[in-house]
Design an enzyme around this catalytic site. Structure first.
Site, short mmCIF file in Angstrom:
data_model
loop_
_atom_site.label_atom_id
_atom_site.label_comp_id
_atom_site.label_asym_id
_atom_site.label_seq_id
_atom_site.Cartn_x
_atom_site.Cartn_y
_atom_site.Cartn_z
CB CYS A 1 -11.20 0.85 11.23
SG CYS A 1 -11.54 -0.82 10.63
CG HIS B 1 -8.11 -2.84 7.74
ND1 HIS B 1 -8.87 -1.98 8.50
CD2 HIS B 1 -8.27 -2.43 6.46
CE1 HIS B 1 -9.46 -1.11 7.70
NE2 HIS B 1 -9.12 -1.37 6.46
CB CYS C 1 -2.51 -2.06 -7.14
SG CYS C 1 -2.85 -0.29 -7.22
CB CYS D 1 -0.93 0.00 1.21
SG CYS D 1 -2.13 -1.35 1.16
CD GLU E 1 -6.36 -3.79 12.34
OE1 GLU E 1 -5.51 -3.69 11.44
OE2 GLU E 1 -6.92 -2.79 12.84
CB CYS F 1 -10.29 -3.91 12.61
SG CYS F 1 -9.83 -4.13 10.87
CE1 TYR G 1 -8.07 4.92 9.30
CE2 TYR G 1 -10.06 4.64 10.60
CZ TYR G 1 -9.44 4.75 9.38
OH TYR G 1 -10.18 4.69 8.23
#
Length: 145
Positions: A101, A73, A59, A29, A75, A104, A122
């Site tokens: 987030c 993600h 990508c 990323c 985690e 998650c 975050y």
């Protein structure tokens, strides 16, 4: 005795967070590279970083530089990898370079993780706030402790 245990835990937290930072470098990323380590009873159970599912194009961003919805993600990658190898994450600690987030956070609670240690917040803090209602959540201030 408790002060010594606290000092040892801070040192261990620093080691595991350093590992999470190293794992984050594996992410393809561009906008944000996130790494995670799952630890239980002094053993690393799993690691994960943000990225696309296995076998897909690496990508992570679309043409507008927005994160694609299919990106996993860090985690969740760590939890999934633990499950694939038969490692129960119940009562483990998650070290993650960016706080979870809210989506998650829900999965982390459901998986039985007992503690989350993060390095950076975050932009949406609702994940941290949800976790704090049920488990121990700590911001790691210094990876050299």
């Amino acid at each position: 005795m408790e002060a010594r245990e606290s000092s040892k835990q801070r040192r261990l937290d620093g080691v595991y967070m350093t590992m999470a930072l190293a794992v984050s470098t594996l992410s393809h990323c561009q906008r944000s590279k996130v790494g995670a380590i799952l630890e239980k009873d002094g053993n690393v159970m799993s690691m994960g970083y943000n990225g696309t599912p296995a076998g897909m194009d690496n990508c992570c961003e679309d043409t507008d530089n927005k994160t694609k919805s299919l990106v996993l993600h860090a985690e969740m990658n760590a939890v999934i990898k633990a499950a694939k190898t038969g490692n129960a994450v119940q009562d483990s600690t998650l070290y993650v370079t960016l706080s979870p987030c809210v989506d998650c956070a829900k999965y982390l609670l459901q998986s039985g993780i007992q503690r989350v240690v993060y390095l950076e917040e975050y932009r949406d803090k609702s994940g941290i706030e949800l976790l704090k209602q049920f488990i121990k959540v700590e911001k790691h201030e210094n990876i050299n402790q």
